[in-house]
Motif scaffolding. Structure first.
Motif, PDB file in Angstrom:
ATOM      1  N   TRP A  61       0.839  -1.197   0.000  1.00  0.00           N
ATOM      2  CA  TRP A  61       0.000   0.000   0.000  1.00  0.00           C
ATOM      3  C   TRP A  61       0.869   1.240   0.000  1.00  0.00           C
ATOM      4  O   TRP A  61       1.969   1.237   0.572  1.00  0.00           O
ATOM      5  CB  TRP A  61      -0.906   0.051   1.229  1.00  0.00           C
ATOM      6  N   ILE A  62       0.357   2.316  -0.600  1.00  0.00           N
ATOM      7  CA  ILE A  62       0.965   3.641  -0.523  1.00  0.00           C
ATOM      8  C   ILE A  62       0.000   4.533   0.249  1.00  0.00           C
ATOM      9  O   ILE A  62      -1.179   4.643  -0.114  1.00  0.00           O
ATOM     10  CB  ILE A  62       1.185   4.272  -1.916  1.00  0.00           C
ATOM     11  N   VAL A  63       0.482   5.132   1.311  1.00  0.00           N
ATOM     12  CA  VAL A  63      -0.276   6.174   2.012  1.00  0.00           C
ATOM     13  C   VAL A  63       0.290   7.497   1.504  1.00  0.00           C
ATOM     14  O   VAL A  63       1.402   7.878   1.852  1.00  0.00           O
ATOM     15  CB  VAL A  63      -0.120   6.073   3.544  1.00  0.00           C
ATOM     16  N   ALA A  64      -0.456   8.173   0.635  1.00  0.00           N
ATOM     17  CA  ALA A  64       0.028   9.391  -0.015  1.00  0.00           C
ATOM     18  C   ALA A  64      -0.669  10.623   0.563  1.00  0.00           C
ATOM     19  O   ALA A  64      -1.581  10.519   1.395  1.00  0.00           O
ATOM     20  CB  ALA A  64      -0.205   9.316  -1.514  1.00  0.00           C
ATOM     21  N   GLU A  65      -0.210  11.789   0.123  1.00  0.00           N
ATOM     22  CA  GLU A  65      -0.794  13.077   0.533  1.00  0.00           C
ATOM     23  C   GLU A  65      -0.902  13.198   2.061  1.00  0.00           C
ATOM     24  O   GLU A  65      -1.885  13.667   2.617  1.00  0.00           O
ATOM     25  CB  GLU A  65      -2.147  13.288  -0.131  1.00  0.00           C
ATOM     26  N   ASN A  66       0.132  12.694   2.736  1.00  0.00           N
ATOM     27  CA  ASN A  66       0.251  12.789   4.193  1.00  0.00           C
ATOM     28  C   ASN A  66      -0.924  12.153   4.930  1.00  0.00           C
ATOM     29  O   ASN A  66      -1.368  12.625   5.964  1.00  0.00           O
ATOM     30  CB  ASN A  66       0.417  14.241   4.638  1.00  0.00           C
ATOM     31  N   GLY A  67      -1.431  11.053   4.367  1.00  0.00           N
ATOM     32  CA  GLY A  67      -2.493  10.306   5.036  1.00  0.00           C
ATOM     33  C   GLY A  67      -3.860  10.453   4.419  1.00  0.00           C
ATOM     34  O   GLY A  67      -4.802   9.773   4.826  1.00  0.00           O
ATOM     35  N   ALA A  68      -4.008  11.308   3.420  1.00  0.00           N
ATOM     36  CA  ALA A  68      -5.331  11.589   2.854  1.00  0.00           C
ATOM     37  C   ALA A  68      -5.753  10.609   1.765  1.00  0.00           C
ATOM     38  O   ALA A  68      -6.949  10.400   1.540  1.00  0.00           O
ATOM     39  CB  ALA A  68      -5.360  13.009   2.288  1.00  0.00           C
ATOM     40  N   LEU A  69      -4.794   9.998   1.090  1.00  0.00           N
ATOM     41  CA  LEU A  69      -5.093   9.163  -0.076  1.00  0.00           C
ATOM     42  C   LEU A  69      -4.348   7.828   0.027  1.00  0.00           C
ATOM     43  O   LEU A  69      -3.137   7.802   0.239  1.00  0.00           O
ATOM     44  CB  LEU A  69      -4.661   9.889  -1.354  1.00  0.00           C
ATOM     45  N   LEU A  70      -5.086   6.735  -0.133  1.00  0.00           N
ATOM     46  CA  LEU A  70      -4.485   5.408  -0.140  1.00  0.00           C
ATOM     47  C   LEU A  70      -4.459   4.870  -1.571  1.00  0.00           C
ATOM     48  O   LEU A  70      -5.420   5.045  -2.327  1.00  0.00           O
ATOM     49  CB  LEU A  70      -5.285   4.440   0.739  1.00  0.00           C
ATOM     50  N   HIS A  71      -3.365   4.202  -1.908  1.00  0.00           N
ATOM     51  CA  HIS A  71      -3.224   3.608  -3.250  1.00  0.00           C
ATOM     52  C   HIS A  71      -2.656   2.208  -3.107  1.00  0.00           C
ATOM     53  O   HIS A  71      -1.678   1.987  -2.392  1.00  0.00           O
ATOM     54  CB  HIS A  71      -2.290   4.455  -4.107  1.00  0.00           C
TER      55      HIS A  71
END
Length: 223
Positions: A61-71
């Motif tokens: 998993w990628i936790v992007a945008e400092n926690g706002a978006l998961l990919h």
């Protein structure tokens, strides 16, 4: 296995000047082969991350945008954990001449524009917060940070936070490192993070991450 997952920041931790070296990539491969989950936890927007890092497939998993978006790289799934960017705020700040990077949920600028951002948030009466990452200034809905994103990922994976090693280097890593069962600051981390971390690596950037991976594979112990 005590530690079932490794959650790492990108810039200043895995990456030096935005790039991950081959030794670090090889370390990440070894971590995957040890049957541990890998989670990337970053303040970057996904397009920016893809521009500098072509090995997203190494991560579950990628936790992007400092926690706002998961990919999820394996499936291409994206999941938002908060409302999208405030167009009102973006228009207001652009009008004031504040340089911006606009993501799906995050708006970012640099110091010293944090003063103008705070003023705009008050004037527009928005439920937003500022999170610092060295010279970067990130604007997000209140209650969203790296730990909330990581928590959502761990729920999906069925892994408790106590079974996670978190690795970081800067101010915006405090929350998610505190959430993990073992917190690690790389040698180049800011002093405040080193003081609060359970472990400080001997190596800087990716070398510090590899140090952690090798110790986990050899002994499953850090702290």
């Amino acid at each position: 296995m005590r530690f079932r997952a490794i959650a790492s920041d990108y810039d200043g931790t895995l990456a030096h000047d935005g790039r991950v070296d081959n030794n670090t990539l090889a370390g990440l491969e070894r971590a995957r082969e040890s049957d541990r989950k890998l989670i990337l936890v970053t303040g970057r927007e996904l397009p920016s991350l893809r521009d500098v890092f072509s090995s997203l497939h190494l991560f579950d998993w990628i936790v992007a945008e400092n926690g706002a978006l998961l990919h999820r790289p394996a499936t291409g799934e994206d999941r938002l954990l908060c409302p999208a960017v405030s167009c009102e705020l973006v228009a207001h700040l652009w009008k004031k001449g504040v340089p911006l990077s606009v993501g799906t949920c995050i708006v970012a600028t640099v110091r010293p524009h944090d003063a103008a951002v705070l003023l705009a948030i008050r004037e527009l009466n928005l439920s937003l917060q500022i999170i610092f990452n060295k010279e970067a200034v990130m604007i997000l809905p209140r209650g969203i940070n790296k730990s909330t994103g990581l928590s959502a990922v761990l729920s999906d994976l069925g892994i408790p936070s106590r079974s996670v090693v978190g690795i970081g280097d800067a101010e915006n890593d405090h929350e998610f490192l505190s959430f993990c069962g073992c917190s690690v600051a790389v040698a180049n981390a800011i002093p405040a993070l080193k003081r609060r971390a359970d472990v400080v690596t001997g190596g800087s950037y990716g070398a510090g991450v590899v140090e952690v991976i090798d110790r986990l594979i050899d002994t499953d112990r850090l702290c």
